[in-house]
Write a protein that holds these residues in place. Structure first.
Motif, PDB file in Angstrom:
ATOM      1  N   GLN A  87       0.825  -1.209   0.000  1.00 20.76           N
ATOM      2  CA  GLN A  87       0.000   0.000   0.000  1.00 20.76           C
ATOM      3  C   GLN A  87       0.859   1.259   0.000  1.00 20.76           C
ATOM      4  N   ALA A  88       1.916   1.240   0.806  1.00 20.93           N
ATOM      5  CA  ALA A  88       2.809   2.406   0.851  1.00 20.93           C
ATOM      6  C   ALA A  88       3.486   2.612  -0.500  1.00 20.93           C
ATOM      7  N   THR A  89       3.873   1.522  -1.145  1.00 28.43           N
ATOM      8  CA  THR A  89       4.523   1.617  -2.448  1.00 28.43           C
ATOM      9  C   THR A  89       3.542   2.088  -3.513  1.00 28.43           C
ATOM     10  N   GLN A  90       2.292   1.652  -3.412  1.00 29.98           N
ATOM     11  CA  GLN A  90       1.269   2.129  -4.355  1.00 29.98           C
ATOM     12  C   GLN A  90       1.077   3.637  -4.222  1.00 29.98           C
ATOM     13  N   LYS A  91       0.994   4.130  -3.007  1.00 28.35           N
ATOM     14  CA  LYS A  91       0.837   5.575  -2.793  1.00 28.35           C
ATOM     15  C   LYS A  91       2.058   6.324  -3.315  1.00 28.35           C
ATOM     16  N   TYR A  92       3.231   5.773  -3.051  1.00 26.35           N
ATOM     17  CA  TYR A  92       4.475   6.371  -3.539  1.00 26.35           C
ATOM     18  C   TYR A  92       4.481   6.421  -5.060  1.00 26.35           C
ATOM     19  N   ALA A  93       4.081   5.320  -5.687  1.00 22.58           N
ATOM     20  CA  ALA A  93       4.058   5.253  -7.156  1.00 22.58           C
ATOM     21  C   ALA A  93       3.069   6.252  -7.740  1.00 22.58           C
ATOM     22  N   ALA A  94       1.911   6.372  -7.095  1.00 24.98           N
ATOM     23  CA  ALA A  94       0.886   7.285  -7.598  1.00 24.98           C
ATOM     24  C   ALA A  94       1.346   8.748  -7.537  1.00 24.98           C
ATOM     25  N   ALA A  95       2.152   9.073  -6.543  1.00 26.11           N
ATOM     26  CA  ALA A  95       2.582  10.459  -6.355  1.00 26.11           C
ATOM     27  C   ALA A  95       4.005  10.699  -6.856  1.00 26.11           C
ATOM     28  N   TYR A  96       4.667   9.683  -7.376  1.00 33.79           N
ATOM     29  CA  TYR A  96       6.098   9.760  -7.676  1.00 33.79           C
ATOM     30  C   TYR A  96       6.490  10.947  -8.557  1.00 33.79           C
ATOM     31  N   GLU A  97       5.733  11.218  -9.600  1.00 38.97           N
ATOM     32  CA  GLU A  97       6.094  12.287 -10.537  1.00 38.97           C
ATOM     33  C   GLU A  97       6.123  13.665  -9.879  1.00 38.97           C
ATOM     34  N   HIS A  98       5.274  13.861  -8.870  1.00 38.59           N
ATOM     35  CA  HIS A  98       5.186  15.169  -8.202  1.00 38.59           C
ATOM     36  C   HIS A  98       5.206  14.975  -6.690  1.00 38.59           C
ATOM     37  N   LEU A  99       6.138  14.218  -6.216  1.00 42.62           N
ATOM     38  CA  LEU A  99       6.232  13.855  -4.803  1.00 42.62           C
ATOM     39  C   LEU A  99       6.568  15.064  -3.930  1.00 42.62           C
ATOM     40  N   THR A 100       5.774  15.258  -2.899  1.00 44.10           N
ATOM     41  CA  THR A 100       6.054  16.336  -1.951  1.00 44.10           C
ATOM     42  C   THR A 100       7.003  15.808  -0.876  1.00 44.10           C
ATOM     43  N   ASP A 101       7.537  16.724  -0.094  1.00 44.29           N
ATOM     44  CA  ASP A 101       8.390  16.331   1.029  1.00 44.29           C
ATOM     45  C   ASP A 101       7.616  15.410   1.970  1.00 44.29           C
ATOM     46  N   GLU A 102       6.377  15.781   2.241  1.00 44.28           N
ATOM     47  CA  GLU A 102       5.550  14.993   3.159  1.00 44.28           C
ATOM     48  C   GLU A 102       5.321  13.574   2.625  1.00 44.28           C
ATOM     49  N   GLU A 103       5.019  13.453   1.345  1.00 44.04           N
ATOM     50  CA  GLU A 103       4.794  12.132   0.747  1.00 44.04           C
ATOM     51  C   GLU A 103       6.072  11.286   0.757  1.00 44.04           C
ATOM     52  N   LEU A 105       8.591  11.530   2.895  1.00 44.66           N
ATOM     53  CA  LEU A 105       8.843  11.127   4.283  1.00 44.66           C
ATOM     54  C   LEU A 105       7.846  10.071   4.746  1.00 44.66           C
ATOM     55  N   THR A 106       6.609  10.194   4.313  1.00 43.57           N
ATOM     56  CA  THR A 106       5.600   9.191   4.665  1.00 43.57           C
ATOM     57  C   THR A 106       5.999   7.830   4.127  1.00 43.57           C
ATOM     58  N   TYR A 107       6.473   7.788   2.886  1.00 46.36           N
ATOM     59  CA  TYR A 107       6.890   6.520   2.282  1.00 46.36           C
ATOM     60  C   TYR A 107       8.077   5.914   3.032  1.00 46.36           C
ATOM     61  N   VAL A 108       9.096   6.709   3.284  1.00 47.51           N
ATOM     62  CA  VAL A 108      10.279   6.187   3.967  1.00 47.51           C
ATOM     63  C   VAL A 108       9.922   5.752   5.385  1.00 47.51           C
ATOM     64  N   ASN A 109       9.084   6.519   6.068  1.00 44.04           N
ATOM     65  CA  ASN A 109       8.652   6.110   7.413  1.00 44.04           C
ATOM     66  C   ASN A 109       7.868   4.804   7.372  1.00 44.04           C
ATOM     67  N   ALA A 110       7.067   4.593   6.317  1.00 40.60           N
ATOM     68  CA  ALA A 110       6.337   3.334   6.166  1.00 40.60           C
ATOM     69  C   ALA A 110       7.315   2.167   6.010  1.00 40.60           C
ATOM     70  N   LEU A 111       8.402   2.383   5.275  1.00 39.04           N
ATOM     71  CA  LEU A 111       9.414   1.336   5.129  1.00 39.04           C
ATOM     72  C   LEU A 111      10.094   1.030   6.464  1.00 39.04           C
ATOM     73  N   LEU A 112      10.400   2.072   7.218  1.00 36.50           N
ATOM     74  CA  LEU A 112      11.031   1.874   8.519  1.00 36.50           C
ATOM     75  C   LEU A 112      10.083   1.173   9.497  1.00 36.50           C
TER      76      LEU A 112
END
Length: 164
Positions: A87-103, A105-112
């Motif tokens: 789910q975290a990777t899907q959200k990351y993929a959906a926002a990848y082209e225009h990723l904000t700082d918050e997005e 950090l959210t992705y990396v925190n999900a991995l951690l």
């Protein structure tokens, strides 16, 4: 982009257990959906992990009768953690082209968080496995699971593009 990253995540971690697979049949099917890819991947990964585990553990009939039902429960709990990573990777993929700082950090925190959950899962199940098999076998089971997990994560993380 989302479908591509999801497919990569689902397939990248398979190289360690699929290398000896036979070539696919010549029957051509419709292209699977990302959900089908993930579902098929999970089923295959669980089966391959159980196969690797069976080949690396030497269990008596009595130990096997007690261990394998617990291992299936372990795999179910692990699948829930993998779902979170997907789910975290899907959200990351959906926002990848225009990723904000918050997005980002959210992705990396999900991995951690996933890493911590997997650690906690293994620690908890090491104790549970020890209730049905000797400590050396329980330790080997967790060691094998850890190795499989590390190889899978390297395969996945090497295919998901870095935050830019």
């Amino acid at each position: 982009m989302k479908t591509r990253i999801l497919a990569i995540v689902a397939l990248a971690g398979t190289f360690h257990v699929w290398s000896a697979e036979a070539a696919p049949s010549s029957v051509t099917a419709a292209e699977p959906t990302p959900e089908q890819i993930v579902s098929d991947f999970r089923k295959d990964l669980e089966a391959k992990s159980a196969d690797v585990m069976a080949k690396t553990l030497t269990l008596t009939a009595d130990q096997a009768a007690k261990f394998w039902p617990l291992y299936k429960e372990y795999q179910k709990e692990q699948a829930a953690i993998v779902d979170g990573q997907i789910q975290a990777t899907q959200k990351y993929a959906a926002a990848y082209e225009h990723l904000t700082d918050e997005e980002a950090l959210t992705y990396v925190n999900a991995l951690l968080e996933r890493d911590q959950k997997v650690h906690d899962l293994r620690a908890r199940w090491l104790a549970k496995f020890q209730t049905v098999v000797p400590g050396t076998i329980a330790a080997r089971a967790i060691q094998v699971e850890r190795r499989l997990g590390l190889v899978h994560q390297v395969g996945v993380s090497s295919q998901v593009p870095l935050v830019r």
